[in-house]
Design a protein around this motif. Sequence first.
Motif, PDB file in Angstrom:
ATOM      1  N   ARG A   1       0.819  -1.218   0.000  1.00  0.00           N
ATOM      2  CA  ARG A   1       0.000   0.000   0.000  1.00  0.00           C
ATOM      3  C   ARG A   1       0.852   1.265   0.000  1.00  0.00           C
ATOM      4  NH1 ARG A   1      -5.423   0.046   3.442  1.00  0.00           N
ATOM      5  NH2 ARG A   1      -5.814   1.568   1.778  1.00  0.00           N
ATOM      6  N   ASP A   2       2.174   1.102  -0.006  1.00  0.00           N
ATOM      7  CA  ASP A   2       3.114   2.225  -0.082  1.00  0.00           C
ATOM      8  C   ASP A   2       2.855   3.253   1.016  1.00  0.00           C
ATOM      9  OD1 ASP A   2       5.272   3.674  -1.061  1.00  0.00           O
ATOM     10  OD2 ASP A   2       4.050   4.803  -2.498  1.00  0.00           O
ATOM     11  N   ILE A   3       2.787   2.766   2.262  1.00  0.00           N
ATOM     12  CA  ILE A   3       2.577   3.708   3.365  1.00  0.00           C
ATOM     13  C   ILE A   3       3.875   4.074   4.076  1.00  0.00           C
ATOM     14  CG2 ILE A   3       0.232   2.825   3.766  1.00  0.00           C
ATOM     15  CD1 ILE A   3       1.404   1.635   6.438  1.00  0.00           C
ATOM     16  N   LEU A   4       4.937   3.297   3.876  1.00  0.00           N
ATOM     17  CA  LEU A   4       6.182   3.538   4.596  1.00  0.00           C
ATOM     18  C   LEU A   4       7.064   4.526   3.851  1.00  0.00           C
ATOM     19  CD1 LEU A   4       7.131  -0.032   5.892  1.00  0.00           C
ATOM     20  CD2 LEU A   4       6.370   1.926   7.236  1.00  0.00           C
ATOM     21  N   ASN A   5       7.152   5.733   4.409  1.00  0.00           N
ATOM     22  CA  ASN A   5       7.994   6.800   3.858  1.00  0.00           C
ATOM     23  C   ASN A   5       7.883   6.899   2.339  1.00  0.00           C
ATOM     24  OD1 ASN A   5       9.585   8.997   4.338  1.00  0.00           O
ATOM     25  ND2 ASN A   5      11.478   7.857   4.605  1.00  0.00           N
ATOM     26  N   PRO A   6       6.664   7.054   1.815  1.00  0.00           N
ATOM     27  CA  PRO A   6       6.487   7.084   0.360  1.00  0.00           C
ATOM     28  C   PRO A   6       7.161   8.305  -0.268  1.00  0.00           C
ATOM     29  CG  PRO A   6       4.468   7.752   1.476  1.00  0.00           C
ATOM     30  CD  PRO A   6       5.395   7.250   2.548  1.00  0.00           C
ATOM     31  N   GLY A   7       7.520   8.145  -1.534  1.00  0.00           N
ATOM     32  CA  GLY A   7       8.141   9.246  -2.260  1.00  0.00           C
ATOM     33  C   GLY A   7       9.606   9.440  -1.963  1.00  0.00           C
ATOM     34  N   LYS A   8      10.220   8.502  -1.273  1.00  0.00           N
ATOM     35  CA  LYS A   8      11.644   8.587  -0.949  1.00  0.00           C
ATOM     36  C   LYS A   8      12.399   7.454  -1.651  1.00  0.00           C
ATOM     37  CE  LYS A   8       9.891  11.537   1.806  1.00  0.00           C
ATOM     38  NZ  LYS A   8       9.423  11.073   3.095  1.00  0.00           N
ATOM     39  N   LEU A   9      13.654   7.700  -1.866  1.00  0.00           N
ATOM     40  CA  LEU A   9      14.612   6.701  -2.331  1.00  0.00           C
ATOM     41  C   LEU A   9      14.334   6.209  -3.761  1.00  0.00           C
ATOM     42  CD1 LEU A   9      16.192   4.013  -0.058  1.00  0.00           C
ATOM     43  CD2 LEU A   9      15.768   3.513  -2.429  1.00  0.00           C
TER      44      LEU A   9
END
Length: 481
Positions: free
Chosen positions: A468-476
């Motif tokens: 679900r891409d909830i962990l620090n999304p938009g990084k790395l």
Amino acid sequence: MSLPDTRLDGLLGGLREALGDAAVLTGPQAAPWSRDWAGQYRWTPLCAVRPACTAEVSAVLRLAQEAGTPVVPVGGNTGLAGGTTGEGAIMLSLDRMARIREIRTDARVAVVEAGVILSDLHDAAEAEGLSFPMTFGARGSARLGGILSTNAGGSNVLRYGNTRDLVLGLEAVLADGRVVDLMSALHKDNSGYSLKHLLIGAEGTLGVITAATLKLVPKPRAYATAMVALETMEDALTLLNHLQEATGGLVEAFEYMSRVHLEAYARHAPDARPVFEAMHPVTVLVEVGATAARDVIPGADGQVPLGGYLETVLTGLLEDGILRDAVIAQSDAQRAEMWARREAAAELALARLPLINNDIAVPLDQVGRFLAVMDDRLRQVDPEALAIVVSHLGDGNIHYAVWPGEGREAPDHIDAIMEAVEDEVLKLGGSFSAEHGIGVSKRPSMARRKDPVALDMMRAIKQALDPRDILNPGKLLPEPD
């Protein structure tokens, strides 16, 4: 993403029920978690939560998973790549999880929680005659969860390795709230994939690190420290190799400071005594440390043998014309003065914004070539730009920070400078990221430069662990093409 008011109230209510009202902060109370320490990034979080234990972290992630709300883990918030930006996110602060659970002196390990401040671990280990040998300028505020999540480097990598090399075991909470217990103190374990190494350096995108088992080493009983002036980077490498041979590999730090950096420090600290009467092409801070009695017990002349090794090498290279000048610290105060010049690097660079922050690595014998070629390339891209450079020279890590010319702050111009740096780094077989992480600032570099197959593998891992891409999304990870 924004939630309907009823679902938002339900999420905040669930968080308060799990953690207690005082541990869930909204509005002005969440302001400390709405910017990075340097002020380069600002955002408005949904809230900030401060769990006190792993079970509470698990509860936060279960609630966030159910609501589909992003969660951004944050430690000391000392990063330089925007890795803790979190518009509309739950900022998950680990500052209350700051226990040093135990220090096992015989096994030379420390079991710590992710919120432990690095300098506190230094103090606790030192009280036992040991050392956790990861150090850098932000040690008084950086927390271990962030250090692990970025695989931080620092001044002692030359001797002890990056953070990854100092971790034996790990505990982390996954996106769905499950806890993975890898808290081993083993030095050897071949039972499958090395999951701890997957989580270290992942910047909180695969799981939230909550605790770790860390290696400790004997604390050096003596140091010998010097500032050395040289003509070229090649001469500096000669010095490093001579010192390693003379001391049996006891060089702990080998730090380069550019003329621009030293001039900036003189303006910053006008009362500080200059090390040398004149500026030199290359200035290096070198430090060796030892524990063995043969190296640290003063002889009949009162001299500590370790200092004698350093003096002998420096004297020989001065006579050979490889060194221009050298000053050996004669007291702890002089040693601290030398280190103050190096550790002011971030403060000096950020005194002028915008700052184009390049944290790159090249082979040791290519550092001089990179700096020479890049200075020419920079003049072509922006004749008024100025590079302020420091380097962990002993491991090839260069902090090539650039102040663009006045009025030249447009994103495409900044990207042009970043791309020029990347070009020259990759020609020399280097990396565009060495120790600060990717965050948001280097996602364009990842898209441009990282092997596409490697990116596909990373995305597959991310999808498997955080669908679900909830962990620090938009990084790395950059967006797929």
